[in-house]
Design an enzyme around this catalytic site. Sequence first.
Site, short mmCIF file in Angstrom:
data_model
loop_
_atom_site.label_atom_id
_atom_site.label_comp_id
_atom_site.label_asym_id
_atom_site.label_seq_id
_atom_site.Cartn_x
_atom_site.Cartn_y
_atom_site.Cartn_z
N LYS A 91 1.54 -25.05 -48.47
CA LYS A 91 0.93 -24.35 -49.33
C LYS A 91 -0.14 -23.36 -48.68
O LYS A 91 -1.07 -23.73 -48.06
CB LYS A 91 0.08 -24.77 -50.47
CG LYS A 91 -0.24 -24.24 -51.67
CD LYS A 91 -0.72 -25.12 -52.96
CE LYS A 91 -1.12 -24.24 -54.16
NZ LYS A 91 -1.80 -24.90 -55.04
O1 G3P Z 1 -3.17 -25.35 -57.79
C1 G3P Z 1 -3.88 -24.24 -58.08
C2 G3P Z 1 -4.10 -23.74 -59.79
O2 G3P Z 1 -3.05 -24.23 -60.58
C3 G3P Z 1 -5.66 -23.86 -60.01
O3 G3P Z 1 -5.83 -24.16 -61.43
O4 G3P Z 1 -7.36 -24.83 -63.17
O5 G3P Z 1 -8.32 -24.52 -60.91
O6 G3P Z 1 -7.71 -22.29 -62.16
P1 G3P Z 1 -7.21 -23.88 -61.90
#
Ligand code: G3P
Length: 228
Positions: A91
């Site tokens: 990633k």
């Molecule tokens: O893994 C990346 C993404 O899904 C992050 O989500 O909830 O931290 O905005 P969030």
Amino acid sequence: MTYNMKFFIDTASLAQIREAHELGVLDGVTTNPSLMAKEGISGEQRVQQHYIDICNTVDGDVSAEVISTDFTGIVTEGERLAALHPNIVVKVPMIKEGVKAIKYFTGKGIKTNCTLVFGAGQALLAAKAGATYVSPFIGRLDDISQDGVQLIAQIRRIYDNYGMSTQILAASIRHPLHIVQCAELGADVATCPLSAITALFNHPLTDSGLEKFLADHKKAQAATEKVK
Ligand code: G3P
């Protein structure tokens, strides 16, 4: 475009990964440095062992994020991560050095997930570099009053215009409606917190309907017993 929407779980928690896996609908896992920190996983060896443990729990792609932000650092780190298990997807953040590294990994046959994508132009760049997945963060766009779901539609149109094979991995999903909207728009993957996946099961008419079926069955059963 693939014809089976994949469900990934967005966590580094082995307990949650196991729980989602047991539901029988899990296709992979995404992690990020914040999620690893939340589980208290740090230090190169522990981080690597944790990724191996995740790969041994789920039969599917597992995104492991690099910390480096320069080309050489991203490549060194990414190659080390990719060597851990065939299901590891490196990633990489959507920055210039990251896109250069994605191009490099593509040439080496290493799978990549371009993360922190908030615009269609960024998604186009990631696909041109050959990213396996692109991760538009829809919830974080919603948080700043921009329409995250519309970004999925825009990227879908662009990729379909040119037959680009990069898979749209809808990320930063906050609730079950996001998952349904992404499915309507043809996202290839949704990576979700466990709560959003399990919320898909819920409907009050399912609960009341099941309650009635079971009550009716019990009544019929009691009547049969009486006749005997
Ligand atoms: O893994 C990346 C993404 O899904 C992050 O989500 O909830 O931290 O905005 P969030």
